[in-house]
Design a protein around this motif. Structure first.
Motif, short mmCIF file in Angstrom:
data_model
loop_
_atom_site.label_atom_id
_atom_site.label_comp_id
_atom_site.label_asym_id
_atom_site.label_seq_id
_atom_site.Cartn_x
_atom_site.Cartn_y
_atom_site.Cartn_z
N GLN A 123 0.82 -1.21 0.00
CA GLN A 123 0.00 0.00 0.00
C GLN A 123 0.85 1.26 0.00
O GLN A 123 0.51 2.26 -0.65
N ASN A 124 1.98 1.21 0.71
CA ASN A 124 2.82 2.40 0.87
C ASN A 124 4.05 2.39 -0.04
O ASN A 124 5.00 3.13 0.18
N ASN A 125 4.01 1.55 -1.06
CA ASN A 125 5.06 1.53 -2.09
C ASN A 125 6.45 1.23 -1.54
O ASN A 125 7.45 1.79 -2.01
N ILE A 126 6.52 0.37 -0.54
CA ILE A 126 7.81 -0.14 -0.07
C ILE A 126 8.22 -1.25 -1.03
O ILE A 126 7.53 -2.25 -1.17
N ALA A 127 9.34 -1.06 -1.70
CA ALA A 127 9.69 -1.92 -2.84
C ALA A 127 10.34 -3.23 -2.46
O ALA A 127 10.45 -4.13 -3.29
N LYS A 128 10.81 -3.36 -1.21
CA LYS A 128 11.55 -4.58 -0.85
C LYS A 128 11.09 -5.09 0.52
O LYS A 128 11.00 -4.32 1.48
N VAL A 129 10.81 -6.38 0.58
CA VAL A 129 10.37 -7.03 1.81
C VAL A 129 11.25 -8.26 2.05
O VAL A 129 11.41 -9.09 1.16
N VAL A 130 11.82 -8.36 3.25
CA VAL A 130 12.67 -9.50 3.62
C VAL A 130 12.10 -10.11 4.90
O VAL A 130 12.07 -9.45 5.94
N ILE A 131 11.64 -11.35 4.81
CA ILE A 131 10.92 -11.98 5.91
C ILE A 131 11.58 -13.30 6.30
O ILE A 131 11.95 -14.10 5.44
N ILE A 132 11.69 -13.55 7.60
CA ILE A 132 12.17 -14.85 8.07
C ILE A 132 11.00 -15.82 8.13
O ILE A 132 10.02 -15.58 8.83
N SER A 133 11.12 -16.91 7.40
CA SER A 133 10.13 -17.98 7.41
C SER A 133 10.79 -19.18 8.09
O SER A 133 11.38 -19.02 9.16
N ALA A 134 10.71 -20.35 7.51
CA ALA A 134 11.34 -21.53 8.11
C ALA A 134 11.47 -22.65 7.10
O ALA A 134 10.67 -22.76 6.17
N THR A 135 12.47 -23.50 7.31
CA THR A 135 12.60 -24.71 6.51
C THR A 135 11.34 -25.56 6.70
O THR A 135 10.84 -25.69 7.81
N GLY A 136 10.83 -26.10 5.63
CA GLY A 136 9.65 -26.96 5.73
C GLY A 136 8.34 -26.24 5.52
O GLY A 136 7.27 -26.86 5.56
N ALA A 137 8.39 -24.92 5.29
CA ALA A 137 7.16 -24.16 5.06
C ALA A 137 6.41 -24.74 3.85
O ALA A 137 6.97 -24.87 2.78
N ASN A 138 5.14 -25.06 4.07
CA ASN A 138 4.35 -25.69 3.00
C ASN A 138 2.87 -25.53 3.32
O ASN A 138 2.38 -26.08 4.30
N ALA A 139 2.19 -24.75 2.50
CA ALA A 139 0.77 -24.48 2.75
C ALA A 139 -0.09 -25.73 2.72
O ALA A 139 -1.20 -25.74 3.26
N ASN A 140 0.41 -26.80 2.11
CA ASN A 140 -0.35 -28.05 2.02
C ASN A 140 0.09 -29.10 3.04
O ASN A 140 -0.37 -30.24 2.99
N SER A 141 0.96 -28.71 3.94
CA SER A 141 1.49 -29.65 4.91
C SER A 141 0.41 -30.09 5.91
O SER A 141 -0.48 -29.32 6.27
N SER A 142 0.53 -31.32 6.38
CA SER A 142 -0.36 -31.82 7.43
C SER A 142 0.14 -31.42 8.82
O SER A 142 -0.56 -31.60 9.82
N ILE A 143 1.35 -30.88 8.86
CA ILE A 143 1.92 -30.40 10.13
C ILE A 143 1.52 -28.94 10.31
O ILE A 143 1.83 -28.09 9.46
N PHE A 144 0.84 -28.63 11.38
CA PHE A 144 0.28 -27.30 11.60
C PHE A 144 1.32 -26.19 11.43
O PHE A 144 1.07 -25.19 10.74
#
Length: 216
Positions: free
Chosen positions: A102-123
């Motif tokens: 919304q505020n035209n910030i051109a770069k986003v750097v986010i810490i996620s995690a190994t194993g991230a998977n929207a279809n995973s059976s692990i919550f």
């Protein structure tokens, strides 16, 4: 021209290392911290915003800058309630990215995690995967999702399970594939800092690539 950075999670382990790096970097003139409590670090560059992190959407006027760093994250031990866990690990990064767009910030750097998977059976893997999916859906010009393995370092709070895991990760490092080896918070912070100034070919960046970026 100097940059303005936004950091979410500057009071955490990796976020604190990132904050120190940006304070020492003359390329950044302003560092905006959004958190529920003060970092207690005094520096002329720092602009602190103590807010309800579940209501980031109300910060439209102040949530402006050149690059957004999100170091927000919790653990099962620290946040056993799954609804609250998701509000933190999914809700905050997605809300922040929406504001960035919304505020035209051109770069986003986010810490996620190994194993991230929207279809995973692990919550927990599923939450991270859904976060990544919905962050990318905002279509910010440059988005980097760092997927570190187990993060080392000393924390203020006691995390017995993580301490044991870190011990085994160090002791039997020679048996662990590079992607899953222990990674230090300083290394992640260094890579995040470097990504503020370079364009990287991949959106999702695994642990061994994080280490490589930090070294270059």
């Amino acid at each position: 021209m100097t940059k303005t950075a936004i950091i979410l999670g500057a009071t955490g382990l990796t976020g604190s290392f990132l904050l120190k790096r940006l304070i020492d970097d003359n390329s950044f003139s302003t560092i905006k911290l959004f958190s529920r409590s003060s970092s207690n670090i005094k520096n002329s560059k720092i602009e602190e915003h103590i807010v309800d992190m579940f209501q980031l959407k109300k910060q439209t006027e102040t949530f402006t800058g050149d690059v957004l760093f999100c170091c927000i994250g919790t653990t099962k031990a620290k946040t056993p309630d799954k609804e609250t866990y998701k509000k933190i690990d999914y809700g905050i990064p997605v809300a922040a990215t929406k504001l960035a767009k919304q505020n035209n910030i051109a770069k986003v750097v986010i810490i996620s995690a190994t194993g991230a998977n929207a279809n995973s059976s692990i919550f927990y893997n599923k939450v991270k995967g859904e976060m990544e999916r919905d962050v990318l859906a905002q279509e910010v010009s440059e988005t980097y999702l760092l997927q570190p393995s187990l993060i080392g370092g000393e924390r203020n709070e006691k995390r017995t399970g993580e301490t044991i895991a870190q011990f085994f990760a160090k002791t039997f490092s020679f048996l662990i594939p590079k992607k899953y080896k222990l990674i230090e918070p300083e290394t992640i912070a260094k890579a995040m800092h470097k990504l503020a100034f370079k364009t990287y070919s991949e959106t999702r960046i695994c642990s061994d690539e994080i280490k490589r970026i930090a070294k270059t």
